[in-house]
Design a protein around this motif. Structure first.
Motif, PDB file in Angstrom:
ATOM      1  N   LYS A   5      -7.531 -10.036 -10.605  1.00  0.00           N
ATOM      2  CA  LYS A   5      -6.384  -9.545 -10.518  1.00  0.00           C
ATOM      3  C   LYS A   5      -6.164 -10.402  -8.979  1.00  0.00           C
ATOM      4  O   LYS A   5      -7.338 -10.801  -7.913  1.00  0.00           O
ATOM      5  CB  LYS A   5      -6.039  -8.206 -10.474  1.00  0.00           C
ATOM      6  N   ALA A   7      -3.869 -11.453  -6.158  1.00  0.00           N
ATOM      7  CA  ALA A   7      -3.303 -10.517  -5.271  1.00  0.00           C
ATOM      8  C   ALA A   7      -1.066 -10.440  -5.249  1.00  0.00           C
ATOM      9  O   ALA A   7      -1.381  -8.471  -5.010  1.00  0.00           O
ATOM     10  CB  ALA A   7      -3.056 -11.358  -3.944  1.00  0.00           C
ATOM     11  N   PHE A   8      -1.246 -10.488  -6.200  1.00  0.00           N
ATOM     12  CA  PHE A   8       0.663 -10.666  -6.842  1.00  0.00           C
ATOM     13  C   PHE A   8       0.630  -9.075  -7.795  1.00  0.00           C
ATOM     14  O   PHE A   8       0.790  -7.675  -7.798  1.00  0.00           O
ATOM     15  CB  PHE A   8       1.162 -11.471  -7.421  1.00  0.00           C
ATOM     16  N   ASP A   9      -0.651  -8.903  -8.817  1.00  0.00           N
ATOM     17  CA  ASP A   9      -0.954  -8.127  -9.816  1.00  0.00           C
ATOM     18  C   ASP A   9      -1.257  -7.172  -8.853  1.00  0.00           C
ATOM     19  O   ASP A   9      -0.861  -5.999  -8.944  1.00  0.00           O
ATOM     20  CB  ASP A   9      -2.313  -8.770 -10.579  1.00  0.00           C
ATOM     21  N   SER A  10      -2.316  -6.598  -7.520  1.00  0.00           N
ATOM     22  CA  SER A  10      -2.636  -5.863  -6.974  1.00  0.00           C
ATOM     23  C   SER A  10      -1.672  -5.396  -6.534  1.00  0.00           C
ATOM     24  O   SER A  10      -2.028  -3.943  -6.375  1.00  0.00           O
ATOM     25  CB  SER A  10      -4.078  -6.218  -6.047  1.00  0.00           C
ATOM     26  N   VAL A  11      -0.803  -5.667  -5.372  1.00  0.00           N
ATOM     27  CA  VAL A  11       0.121  -5.302  -5.272  1.00  0.00           C
ATOM     28  C   VAL A  11       1.480  -4.326  -5.939  1.00  0.00           C
ATOM     29  O   VAL A  11       1.837  -3.810  -5.750  1.00  0.00           O
ATOM     30  CB  VAL A  11       1.261  -6.357  -4.230  1.00  0.00           C
ATOM     31  N   ARG A  12       1.503  -5.626  -7.235  1.00  0.00           N
ATOM     32  CA  ARG A  12       2.463  -4.460  -7.990  1.00  0.00           C
ATOM     33  C   ARG A  12       1.999  -3.308  -8.396  1.00  0.00           C
ATOM     34  O   ARG A  12       3.231  -2.289  -9.073  1.00  0.00           O
ATOM     35  CB  ARG A  12       2.694  -5.800  -9.605  1.00  0.00           C
ATOM     36  N   GLU A  13       0.652  -2.855  -8.569  1.00  0.00           N
ATOM     37  CA  GLU A  13      -0.289  -1.994  -9.322  1.00  0.00           C
ATOM     38  C   GLU A  13       0.172  -0.746  -8.125  1.00  0.00           C
ATOM     39  O   GLU A  13       0.692   0.305  -8.936  1.00  0.00           O
ATOM     40  CB  GLU A  13      -1.136  -2.169  -9.558  1.00  0.00           C
ATOM     41  N   TRP A  14      -0.202  -1.718  -7.468  1.00  0.00           N
ATOM     42  CA  TRP A  14      -0.039  -1.070  -5.873  1.00  0.00           C
ATOM     43  C   TRP A  14       2.102   0.343  -5.963  1.00  0.00           C
ATOM     44  O   TRP A  14       1.609   1.204  -5.567  1.00  0.00           O
ATOM     45  CB  TRP A  14      -0.436  -1.480  -4.815  1.00  0.00           C
ATOM     46  N   ILE A  15       2.573  -0.544  -5.602  1.00  0.00           N
ATOM     47  CA  ILE A  15       4.120  -0.345  -6.198  1.00  0.00           C
ATOM     48  C   ILE A  15       3.929   0.765  -6.973  1.00  0.00           C
ATOM     49  O   ILE A  15       5.302   1.265  -7.424  1.00  0.00           O
ATOM     50  CB  ILE A  15       4.839  -1.322  -5.585  1.00  0.00           C
ATOM     51  N   LYS A  19       6.086   4.720  -5.762  1.00  0.00           N
ATOM     52  CA  LYS A  19       7.579   3.836  -5.102  1.00  0.00           C
ATOM     53  C   LYS A  19       8.103   4.748  -4.754  1.00  0.00           C
ATOM     54  O   LYS A  19       8.323   4.163  -3.455  1.00  0.00           O
ATOM     55  CB  LYS A  19       7.861   4.415  -7.168  1.00  0.00           C
ATOM     56  N   THR A  22       6.337   3.440  -1.310  1.00  0.00           N
ATOM     57  CA  THR A  22       7.483   1.679  -0.365  1.00  0.00           C
ATOM     58  C   THR A  22       8.462   2.298  -0.647  1.00  0.00           C
ATOM     59  O   THR A  22       8.442   1.354   0.941  1.00  0.00           O
ATOM     60  CB  THR A  22       7.019   1.012  -1.520  1.00  0.00           C
TER      61      THR A  22
END
Length: 98
Positions: A5, A7-15, A19, A22
């Protein structure tokens, strides 16, 4: 199976998983940043500085809620949310399945 993954995908998944955390962190950082900026303005009353900080934080929070709604919509459309919910449901051994 491991997936690579970015970085964008891992950040999106964490968000997507966190929610409310965040949005809360964005609100807190928005109010802190706004207070820090407003305190550098010498010709304003303290009450006005606090009111401006609150208004800036509210605008940032609304933007974060819109962003969270967008993530929720994208997860719903892509089916990622259904996969996350399915891991908590165990249909094995239920009489309704037969």
């Amino acid at each position: 199976m491991t997936e690579n993954k970015n970085a964008f995908d891992s950040v999106r998944e964490w968000i997507a998983e966190h929610k409310l955390r965040t949005v809360g962190c964005l609100w807190l950082s928005g109010i802190a940043g706004s207070i820090a900026y407003n305190w550098s303005q010498p010709n304003m009353k303290t009450s006005v500085k606090i009111i401006h900080a609150r208004l800036h934080a509210q605008a940032l929070t609304l933007a974060a809620l819109v962003g969270a709604a967008g993530v929720e919509y994208f997860d719903h459309k892509s089916g990622a949310k259904a996969e996350r919910v399915a891991k908590f449901l165990n249909y094995e051994g239920h009489p309704q399945k037969d």
